[in-house]
Motif scaffolding. Structure first.
Motif, PDB file in Angstrom:
ATOM      1  N   ARG A  30      96.932  59.516  13.010  1.00 45.99           N
ATOM      2  CA  ARG A  30      95.838  60.425  13.121  1.00 45.99           C
ATOM      3  C   ARG A  30      96.291  61.562  13.782  1.00 45.99           C
ATOM      4  O   ARG A  30      95.789  62.818  13.480  1.00 45.99           O
ATOM      5  N   VAL A  31      97.003  61.627  14.962  1.00 48.09           N
ATOM      6  CA  VAL A  31      97.391  62.712  15.752  1.00 48.09           C
ATOM      7  C   VAL A  31      98.309  63.602  15.006  1.00 48.09           C
ATOM      8  O   VAL A  31      98.349  64.741  15.069  1.00 48.09           O
ATOM      9  N   ASP A  47     106.283  68.632  17.308  1.00 50.89           N
ATOM     10  CA  ASP A  47     106.143  69.079  18.712  1.00 50.89           C
ATOM     11  C   ASP A  47     104.937  68.689  19.484  1.00 50.89           C
ATOM     12  O   ASP A  47     104.933  68.114  20.680  1.00 50.89           O
ATOM     13  N   ILE A  48     103.940  69.008  18.739  1.00 50.34           N
ATOM     14  CA  ILE A  48     102.447  68.744  19.302  1.00 50.34           C
ATOM     15  C   ILE A  48     102.108  67.201  19.483  1.00 50.34           C
ATOM     16  O   ILE A  48     101.513  66.849  20.312  1.00 50.34           O
ATOM     17  N   TYR A  49     102.576  66.455  18.602  1.00 50.25           N
ATOM     18  CA  TYR A  49     102.440  64.927  18.527  1.00 50.25           C
ATOM     19  C   TYR A  49     103.307  64.487  19.932  1.00 50.25           C
ATOM     20  O   TYR A  49     102.655  63.832  20.501  1.00 50.25           O
ATOM     21  N   ILE A  76      92.695  66.797  23.215  1.00 49.96           N
ATOM     22  CA  ILE A  76      94.154  66.809  23.729  1.00 49.96           C
ATOM     23  C   ILE A  76      94.950  67.793  22.514  1.00 49.96           C
ATOM     24  O   ILE A  76      95.540  68.701  22.874  1.00 49.96           O
ATOM     25  N   VAL A  77      95.106  67.117  21.393  1.00 51.12           N
ATOM     26  CA  VAL A  77      95.571  67.777  20.275  1.00 51.12           C
ATOM     27  C   VAL A  77      94.969  69.236  19.819  1.00 51.12           C
ATOM     28  O   VAL A  77      95.792  69.961  19.662  1.00 51.12           O
ATOM     29  N   ALA A  78      93.946  69.289  19.691  1.00 53.28           N
ATOM     30  CA  ALA A  78      92.997  70.518  19.377  1.00 53.28           C
ATOM     31  C   ALA A  78      93.553  71.583  20.341  1.00 53.28           C
ATOM     32  O   ALA A  78      93.876  72.811  20.015  1.00 53.28           O
TER      33      ALA A  78
END
Length: 191
Positions: A30-31, A47-49, A76-78
């Motif tokens: 999902r991330v 990278d964001i993961y 956090i992801v957003a």
């Protein structure tokens, strides 16, 4: 949140690395999907993961069970995606690989469909590319809200919690995003 997830979080907060690994396994797909949907770039999403789970690990002790863990991770992801897109607006770069690489298909689940002709496949790919380009033109908040609603099937209230805005603002962003996309994609509409 399930009792099992609650226990995993408590154990991970106490330093149990196996419990943290289980949480990563539970949310990694999902991330990655959210990061890719918001950035439309496989390398940036990776990278964001990584950054997301580094931050989750670093700040896990501060999680107070006031919201769903899933909501906390998604926020956090957003936020990481917002920040990256903001940085990118300052510095324009071009990739030679970008127009040849359709990373979106790498992160979607395979669907069983009847085989398409090469012409149908080409038209589908072109339409998908046009939709992706149109979504990329949306302002960050509108893009995020639109992607969460239509690509991740989140409810208005959940989006408001994830992004940290009111439900009314979510609806306004959705309305504006939909109208803008309608205008951008009008040439591709079937009469």
């Amino acid at each position: 949140m399930t009792d099992q997830e609650y226990e995993l979080i408590l154990q991970a907060q106490e330093g149990n690395l196996r419990a943290f690994e289980e949480l990563v396994k539970k949310y990694e797909g999902r991330v990655m999907n959210l990061a890719f949907s918001l950035l439309n770039n496989r390398q940036d999403a990776e990278d964001i993961y990584q950054e997301t789970f580094m931050r989750v690990f670093k700040h896990l002790k501060s999680f107070r069970f006031e919201s769903d863990f899933y909501t906390w991770v998604y926020r956090i992801v957003a936020n990481l995606c917002f920040n990256l897109r903001k940085q990118r607006k300052r510095y324009t770069t071009y990739s030679l690989d970008e127009e040849y690489e359709d990373g979106r298909d790498l992160w979607k689940l395979a669907q069983v469909e009847s085989p398409k002709t090469p012409e149908e496949e080409s038209l589908d790919n072109e339409l998908r590319r046009q939709i992706d380009e149109a979504i990329d033109q949306l302002p960050s908040q509108q893009r995020t809200v639109f992607v969460l609603k239509h690509y991740h099937q989140r409810k208005i209230k959940e989006i408001a919690d994830l992004v940290g805005i009111t439900e009314g603002t979510v609806k306004r962003y959705l309305f504006r995003a939909t109208n803008r996309l309608r205008g951008l994609l009008e040439p591709y509409a079937i009469a």
